[in-house]
Design an enzyme around this catalytic site. Structure first.
Site, PDB file in Angstrom:
ATOM      1  N   CYS A  48       5.431  13.509   5.403  1.00 44.19           N
ATOM      2  CA  CYS A  48       6.770  12.926   5.551  1.00 44.19           C
ATOM      3  C   CYS A  48       7.849  13.895   5.065  1.00 44.19           C
ATOM      4  O   CYS A  48       7.655  14.622   4.096  1.00 44.19           O
ATOM      5  CB  CYS A  48       6.838  11.604   4.789  1.00 44.19           C
ATOM      6  SG  CYS A  48       8.296  10.640   5.231  1.00 44.19           S
ATOM      7  N   CYS A  52      11.602   9.841  -0.855  1.00 41.40           N
ATOM      8  CA  CYS A  52      11.619   8.546  -1.560  1.00 41.40           C
ATOM      9  C   CYS A  52      10.775   8.647  -2.843  1.00 41.40           C
ATOM     10  O   CYS A  52       9.571   8.919  -2.775  1.00 41.40           O
ATOM     11  CB  CYS A  52      11.075   7.450  -0.647  1.00 41.40           C
ATOM     12  SG  CYS A  52      11.797   7.508   1.010  1.00 41.40           S
ATOM     13  N   CYS A  55       7.312   6.851  -3.351  1.00 41.38           N
ATOM     14  CA  CYS A  55       6.296   6.832  -2.292  1.00 41.38           C
ATOM     15  C   CYS A  55       5.271   7.953  -2.419  1.00 41.38           C
ATOM     16  O   CYS A  55       5.616   9.119  -2.612  1.00 41.38           O
ATOM     17  CB  CYS A  55       6.971   6.903  -0.924  1.00 41.38           C
ATOM     18  SG  CYS A  55       5.804   6.684   0.437  1.00 41.38           S
ATOM     19  N   CYS A  90       1.129  -5.780  10.443  1.00 42.45           N
ATOM     20  CA  CYS A  90       2.227  -4.850  10.181  1.00 42.45           C
ATOM     21  C   CYS A  90       1.702  -3.426  10.229  1.00 42.45           C
ATOM     22  O   CYS A  90       0.700  -3.107   9.588  1.00 42.45           O
ATOM     23  CB  CYS A  90       2.808  -5.099   8.786  1.00 42.45           C
ATOM     24  SG  CYS A  90       3.217  -6.812   8.481  1.00 42.45           S
ATOM     25  N   CYS A 121       4.599  -6.380  13.505  1.00 43.43           N
ATOM     26  CA  CYS A 121       5.717  -5.783  12.770  1.00 43.43           C
ATOM     27  C   CYS A 121       5.449  -4.282  12.681  1.00 43.43           C
ATOM     28  O   CYS A 121       4.297  -3.869  12.540  1.00 43.43           O
ATOM     29  CB  CYS A 121       5.821  -6.385  11.368  1.00 43.43           C
ATOM     30  SG  CYS A 121       7.206  -5.712  10.415  1.00 43.43           S
ATOM     31  N   CYS A 181      12.680  -7.579   9.012  1.00 45.04           N
ATOM     32  CA  CYS A 181      11.967  -7.696   7.749  1.00 45.04           C
ATOM     33  C   CYS A 181      12.629  -6.670   6.835  1.00 45.04           C
ATOM     34  O   CYS A 181      12.567  -5.466   7.099  1.00 45.04           O
ATOM     35  CB  CYS A 181      10.486  -7.380   7.960  1.00 45.04           C
ATOM     36  SG  CYS A 181       9.552  -7.280   6.421  1.00 45.04           S
ATOM     37  N   ARG A 253       8.506 -12.457   0.553  1.00 44.04           N
ATOM     38  CA  ARG A 253       7.133 -11.970   0.366  1.00 44.04           C
ATOM     39  C   ARG A 253       6.943 -11.327  -0.997  1.00 44.04           C
ATOM     40  O   ARG A 253       7.694 -10.433  -1.387  1.00 44.04           O
ATOM     41  CB  ARG A 253       6.750 -10.986   1.465  1.00 44.04           C
ATOM     42  CG  ARG A 253       5.307 -10.492   1.319  1.00 44.04           C
ATOM     43  CD  ARG A 253       4.869  -9.626   2.483  1.00 44.04           C
ATOM     44  NE  ARG A 253       5.200 -10.263   3.732  1.00 44.04           N
ATOM     45  CZ  ARG A 253       5.689  -9.614   4.785  1.00 44.04           C
ATOM     46  NH1 ARG A 253       5.852  -8.320   4.749  1.00 44.04           N
ATOM     47  NH2 ARG A 253       5.991 -10.267   5.885  1.00 44.04           N
TER      48      ARG A 253
END
Ligand code: DTB
Length: 307
Positions: A48, A52, A55, A90, A121, A181, A253
């Site tokens: 990636c 972040c 992460c 998802c 999702c 979401c 959630r």
């Protein structure tokens, strides 16, 4: 419009009053003792470009790109999810934004997973308008795009894109009537003001996100937040309760971080209005609460999975 002042007054209510209010609103708007379950699959992991801090796949954590899941594997994992009792599947993909080719593949995946009778999702970062249009045409039910934290705290957590970039993709999702979401993470070193402000942003979206994941930071070795301070459990529950009160008809959630939560804390979160979980052994890169542990907890609490 919900104001920060109104939200703060709710958040700061005596704890038991706040829980009572959240629970009352919950049972007015949902079938009680029913929890919706979604299962998560990482369809593209690592490599990636985003930084972040929470992460495992962040460019700073240097996780190399792993092979991309085939449609066949995705469908097989979706079948497992359905067997387990999930109603939504998802699919998460790393990266700032997907290529058109990847979006086309995900559209095929959506069509196949929907044939199993599951909701779909996807989360895969920023999208262009033609990509959103294609996803809508494929039948995609939800797009997950979290705001993570408050606008003012965002640049402390991520620098490779900004809060406004997130809002732009969210607007496109909503323009094409894909259910949103959208939630965040508690435990990034944010204050209660940040948590309240994040929920106020969500609550003032029109329409409000239908699904609101509240993740509790999983401190992953190698990430910037590996040693961040623990979250006060009562503040965590207050955040869940405030989400329920401000977004009466949304599924809240209890998302990542459940495996480290004692059952009693999860039970209090359900009382405070959480009515959705991730079900299955794995999240994206980390383990989830095991299915057998969840089955036992549901039985102890008299909870049922939503059909
Ligand atoms: C969300 O709010 N939580 C999910 C999903 N949306 C994509 C991700 C949880 C990931 C937990 C850490 C990991 O497994 O890497």
């Amino acid at each position: 419009m919900i104001t920060i002042k109104e939200a703060t007054e709710l958040f700061e209510m005596p704890f038991l009053d706040l829980l009572h209010m959240a629970h009352s609103i919950h049972i007015e708007n949902f079938q009680k003792n029913q929890i919706q379950a979604s299962s998560l699959l990482s369809v593209k992991t690592g490599g990636c470009s985003e930084d972040c801090s929470y992460c495992a796949q962040s460019k700073k954590a240097k996780m190399p790109l792993q092979s991309i899941e085939t449609i066949e594997n995705i469908v097989s994992k979706a079948k497992d999810a359905k067997r387990m009792g999930a109603t939504r599947f998802c699919m998460g993909a790393s990266g700032k934004s997907p290529t058109d080719e990847f979006v086309n593949m995900m559209c095929e995946a959506v069509k196949e997973v929907k044939k199993l009778g599951l909701e779909t999702c996807i989360t895969m970062g920023m999208l262009t308008e033609p990509q959103v249009k294609k996803l809508k045409e494929s039948g995609l039910d939800y797009y997950n795009h979290n705001i993570d934290t408050s606008e003012s705290n965002y640049c402390n957590i991520i620098t490779t894109h900004n809060f406004q970039d997130r809002i732009e993709t969210i607007k496109l999702i909503q323009k094409y009537n894909i259910n949103l979401c959208c939630g965040g993470i508690i435990g990034l070193g944010e204050t209660n003001e940040d948590r309240i402000s994040m929920l106020v942003v969500l609550a003032n979206m029109n329409p409000q996100p239908k699904s609101i994941p509240i993740n509790k930071l999983i401190k992953i070795p190698g990430t910037d937040l590996a040693n961040s301070p623990d979250v006060d459990v009562f503040d965590f529950v207050r955040t869940v309760a405030l989400a329920r009160i401000l977004m009466k008809k949304s599924y809240v959630r209890l998302a990542a971080g459940r495996s480290a939560m004692p059952e009693i804390l999860q039970a209090i979160c359900f009382y405070a209005g959480a009515n959705s979980i991730f079900l299955g052994e794995k999240l994206l890169t980390t383990i989830n609460s095991s299915v057998s542990r969840d089955e036992q907890m549901f039985s102890k609490l008299g909870l049922k999975l939503m059909q």
